[in-house]
Design a protein around this motif. Structure first.
Motif, PDB file in Angstrom:
ATOM      1  N   GLY A   1       1.883  13.177 -10.785  1.00 17.68           N
ATOM      2  CA  GLY A   1       0.593  13.750 -11.145  1.00 17.68           C
ATOM      3  C   GLY A   1      -0.542  13.077 -10.407  1.00 17.68           C
ATOM      4  N   LEU A   2      -1.740  13.344 -10.889  1.00 17.68           N
ATOM      5  CA  LEU A   2      -2.960  12.786 -10.302  1.00 17.68           C
ATOM      6  C   LEU A   2      -3.487  11.687 -11.216  1.00 17.68           C
ATOM      7  N   VAL A   3      -3.794  10.546 -10.641  1.00 17.55           N
ATOM      8  CA  VAL A   3      -4.276   9.413 -11.421  1.00 17.55           C
ATOM      9  C   VAL A   3      -5.327   8.673 -10.594  1.00 17.55           C
ATOM     10  N   GLN A   4      -6.236   8.007 -11.272  1.00 20.54           N
ATOM     11  CA  GLN A   4      -7.252   7.229 -10.578  1.00 20.54           C
ATOM     12  C   GLN A   4      -6.713   5.865 -10.161  1.00 20.54           C
ATOM     13  N   THR A   5      -7.357   5.266  -9.194  1.00 22.96           N
ATOM     14  CA  THR A   5      -6.994   3.914  -8.766  1.00 22.96           C
ATOM     15  C   THR A   5      -6.979   2.980  -9.972  1.00 22.96           C
ATOM     16  N   GLY A   6      -5.921   2.187 -10.060  1.00 17.53           N
ATOM     17  CA  GLY A   6      -5.760   1.274 -11.172  1.00 17.53           C
ATOM     18  C   GLY A   6      -4.999   1.854 -12.347  1.00 17.53           C
ATOM     19  N   GLY A   7      -4.739   3.132 -12.301  1.00 20.63           N
ATOM     20  CA  GLY A   7      -4.029   3.790 -13.394  1.00 20.63           C
ATOM     21  C   GLY A   7      -2.523   3.612 -13.309  1.00 20.63           C
ATOM     22  N   SER A   8      -1.834   4.274 -14.227  1.00 20.14           N
ATOM     23  CA  SER A   8      -0.379   4.150 -14.328  1.00 20.14           C
ATOM     24  C   SER A   8       0.273   5.519 -14.431  1.00 20.14           C
ATOM     25  N   LEU A   9       1.493   5.587 -13.954  1.00 21.79           N
ATOM     26  CA  LEU A   9       2.344   6.756 -14.115  1.00 21.79           C
ATOM     27  C   LEU A   9       3.768   6.272 -14.326  1.00 21.79           C
ATOM     28  N   ARG A  10       4.540   7.096 -15.000  1.00 25.07           N
ATOM     29  CA  ARG A  10       5.961   6.786 -15.185  1.00 25.07           C
ATOM     30  C   ARG A  10       6.775   7.959 -14.667  1.00 25.07           C
TER      31      ARG A  10
ATOM     32  N   LEU B   1      10.753   4.882 -13.149  1.00 24.40           N
ATOM     33  CA  LEU B   1       9.930   4.016 -12.315  1.00 24.40           C
ATOM     34  C   LEU B   1       8.551   3.932 -12.957  1.00 24.40           C
ATOM     35  N   GLN B   2       8.262   2.801 -13.562  1.00 21.28           N
ATOM     36  CA  GLN B   2       6.950   2.574 -14.160  1.00 21.28           C
ATOM     37  C   GLN B   2       6.025   2.036 -13.080  1.00 21.28           C
ATOM     38  N   MET B   3       4.940   2.744 -12.837  1.00 18.76           N
ATOM     39  CA  MET B   3       4.022   2.378 -11.768  1.00 18.76           C
ATOM     40  C   MET B   3       2.670   2.025 -12.368  1.00 18.76           C
ATOM     41  N   ASN B   4       2.285   0.784 -12.214  1.00 16.16           N
ATOM     42  CA  ASN B   4       1.006   0.292 -12.728  1.00 16.16           C
ATOM     43  C   ASN B   4       0.105  -0.123 -11.568  1.00 16.16           C
ATOM     44  N   SER B   5      -1.176  -0.275 -11.870  1.00 16.81           N
ATOM     45  CA  SER B   5      -2.151  -0.716 -10.861  1.00 16.81           C
ATOM     46  C   SER B   5      -2.036   0.103  -9.584  1.00 16.81           C
ATOM     47  N   LEU B   6      -2.009   1.410  -9.751  1.00 21.68           N
ATOM     48  CA  LEU B   6      -1.806   2.293  -8.609  1.00 21.68           C
ATOM     49  C   LEU B   6      -2.972   2.248  -7.640  1.00 21.68           C
ATOM     50  N   LYS B   7      -2.622   2.403  -6.361  1.00 19.97           N
ATOM     51  CA  LYS B   7      -3.594   2.354  -5.275  1.00 19.97           C
ATOM     52  C   LYS B   7      -3.540   3.679  -4.505  1.00 19.97           C
ATOM     53  N   PRO B   8      -4.600   4.026  -3.809  1.00 19.23           N
ATOM     54  CA  PRO B   8      -4.552   5.258  -3.000  1.00 19.23           C
ATOM     55  C   PRO B   8      -3.393   5.277  -2.022  1.00 19.23           C
ATOM     56  N   GLU B   9      -3.007   4.123  -1.513  1.00 19.38           N
ATOM     57  CA  GLU B   9      -1.887   4.076  -0.562  1.00 19.38           C
ATOM     58  C   GLU B   9      -0.530   4.334  -1.211  1.00 19.38           C
ATOM     59  N   ASP B  10      -0.491   4.443  -2.527  1.00 20.80           N
ATOM     60  CA  ASP B  10       0.740   4.825  -3.223  1.00 20.80           C
ATOM     61  C   ASP B  10       0.913   6.342  -3.251  1.00 20.80           C
TER      62      ASP B  10
ATOM     63  N   GLN C   1       5.290  14.740  -6.822  1.00 25.02           N
ATOM     64  CA  GLN C   1       4.101  14.275  -6.099  1.00 25.02           C
ATOM     65  C   GLN C   1       3.292  13.312  -6.957  1.00 25.02           C
ATOM     66  N   VAL C   2       2.901  12.215  -6.339  1.00 25.00           N
ATOM     67  CA  VAL C   2       1.988  11.255  -6.959  1.00 25.00           C
ATOM     68  C   VAL C   2       0.747  11.170  -6.084  1.00 25.00           C
ATOM     69  N   THR C   3      -0.408  11.404  -6.688  1.00 21.34           N
ATOM     70  CA  THR C   3      -1.668  11.330  -5.965  1.00 21.34           C
ATOM     71  C   THR C   3      -2.589  10.355  -6.687  1.00 21.34           C
ATOM     72  N   VAL C   4      -3.064   9.350  -5.955  1.00 25.92           N
ATOM     73  CA  VAL C   4      -3.953   8.343  -6.528  1.00 25.92           C
ATOM     74  C   VAL C   4      -5.318   8.507  -5.879  1.00 25.92           C
ATOM     75  N   SER C   5      -6.302   8.833  -6.691  1.00 31.18           N
ATOM     76  CA  SER C   5      -7.644   9.053  -6.173  1.00 31.18           C
ATOM     77  C   SER C   5      -8.427   7.744  -6.163  1.00 31.18           C
ATOM     78  N   SER C   6      -9.301   7.625  -5.167  1.00 32.60           N
ATOM     79  CA  SER C   6     -10.086   6.388  -5.045  1.00 32.60           C
ATOM     80  C   SER C   6     -11.412   6.498  -5.782  1.00 32.60           C
TER      81      SER C   6
END
Length: 122
Positions: A10-19, A80-89, A117-122
């Motif tokens: 999904g779409l998440v902001q920088t610093g957010g998390s997805l599983r 896959l638990q993804m924390n502290s997401l960055k735009p480069e993820d 798809q994983v999208t991390v917005s800045s």
């Protein structure tokens, strides 16, 4: 034949998390190591994390300390638990199965999922 289905992108902001979750169709799923691979537009595929049947894990340096891979053998899932997401993820994330019971990258893989798809917005 093992079918893998990813979910949780999904779409998440920088610093957010997805599983993310990878579900397998076969009980023989437990005979395979499962890896997460990602591919950003215009870039090569990149290994992210892997876990063996015995739950030995291995991470790419770029995600170490932020991502955690885990597996539930009775449920035939690998998360896959993804924390502290960055735009480069930002990338399409795929799970892949290998009969080589290694947590680190292998080639080739035996089975692939269709990706999420994983999208991390800045």
């Amino acid at each position: 034949q093992v079918q893998l289905v990813e979910s949780g992108g999904g779409l998440v902001q920088t610093g957010g998390s997805l599983r993310l979750s990878c579900a397998a169709s076969e009980r023989t799923f437990g005979n395979y190591a499962i890896h997460w691979i990602r591919q950003a537009p215009g870039k090569d595929r990149e290994f992210v994390a892997g876990i063996t049947y015995g739950r030995i894990t291995y991470y790419a340096d770029s995600v170490k300390g932020r991502f955690t891979i885990s597996r539930d053998i009775p449920k035939n899932t690998v998360d896959l638990q993804m924390n502290s997401l960055k735009p480069e993820d930002t990338a399409a994330y795929y799970c892949a199965a290998t009969v080589k019971n290694e947590p680190s990258p292998v080639s080739p893989y035996d089975y692939w999922g269709q990706g999420t798809q994983v999208t991390v917005s800045s």
